[in-house]
Each structure stands twice: as structure tokens, then as C-alpha cells.
Design a protein around this motif. Sequence first.
Motif, short mmCIF file in Angstrom:
data_model
loop_
_atom_site.label_atom_id
_atom_site.label_comp_id
_atom_site.label_asym_id
_atom_site.label_seq_id
_atom_site.Cartn_x
_atom_site.Cartn_y
_atom_site.Cartn_z
N LYS A 1 -8.39 -2.37 -3.54
CA LYS A 1 -9.19 -3.16 -2.60
C LYS A 1 -10.58 -3.43 -3.16
CE LYS A 1 -10.79 -3.27 2.13
NZ LYS A 1 -10.94 -2.57 3.38
N SER A 2 -11.19 -2.45 -3.81
CA SER A 2 -12.53 -2.65 -4.35
C SER A 2 -12.50 -3.62 -5.53
CB SER A 2 -13.15 -1.32 -4.78
OG SER A 2 -12.45 -0.79 -5.87
N ASP B 1 -4.28 5.17 -5.81
CA ASP B 1 -5.13 5.07 -4.64
C ASP B 1 -5.27 3.60 -4.23
OD1 ASP B 1 -6.92 5.54 -2.61
OD2 ASP B 1 -8.64 5.77 -3.94
N LYS C 1 0.83 -1.21 0.00
CA LYS C 1 0.00 0.00 0.00
C LYS C 1 0.86 1.26 0.00
CE LYS C 1 -4.00 -2.07 2.16
NZ LYS C 1 -4.83 -2.15 3.35
N GLY D 1 -7.33 2.26 -2.29
CA GLY D 1 -8.74 1.89 -2.16
C GLY D 1 -9.30 1.29 -3.44
#
Length: 122
Positions: free
Chosen positions: A43-44, A38, A29, A40
Amino acid sequence: MGPEIVFIFLIICASAMIFGIRYMSNKEKMAMIERGIDPGIYKSRISAPKPFLSLKIGLLLVGLGIGLLVALFTTVNLYLRREQSVAVYFGSLSIFGGLGLIVSYLIEKKWLDEQPQGKLQS
């Protein structure tokens, strides 16, 4: 003295593995943040829905259950020794579990082939 050492060694190894996984995830990360990505979004993407996961798991478990029953009936009816029955259990679990996954693949492939090219759902 032997089993206690094995138990302590297991706990230490499990803790080291969990720490290593968390450390590498954090490092990944941080590298993404340094490059301007990003974390995030990554992760999505990983947690995106998988439409045939329930079918795959269900057919795998059904195959394993059938494999256990076949192994049980085989070992009882053929009066096999313990060493031979272990091989029968592992073999039938592997064969019927694999057959469950193959059936899952065929069902998924048939469904995907029937879908129009532009309307695939994920």
C-alpha cells in the motif's frame, strides 16, 4: 418503463463492480498474508509521491481547454451542422489533450536529464 429499467440496471452494475473490486482487493491481501508478505508495504508503494503528476494534469487540462476553444471557434465560424461539430469537438479535444501530455513528457524528460544520476528525487 424503459428509462426506469436502465436506471435500476445501472445501479445494480455499479454496486456489483464496487463489490467485485473490494472482494478482489481482500483476496489479494489474504494471499499476501499467506505468503508472509506484509500488505502494508504494498500500500505504501502505491501511494508513493509522483512529482510530475500536477504538471501532467495541469497541462492536460490546459490542452483540453484550448481544444474546446478551438472547436467552438471552428464550429461557429464555419457554420457546421450538429453532426459535424461533434466530430470537431472530439477531434480537437483529443489532439490538444495529447499535445498537453507530450509537453508534460518533454518537460519531465528534460528535468530528469539535468539531474545528477545519484540524486534523483521521487
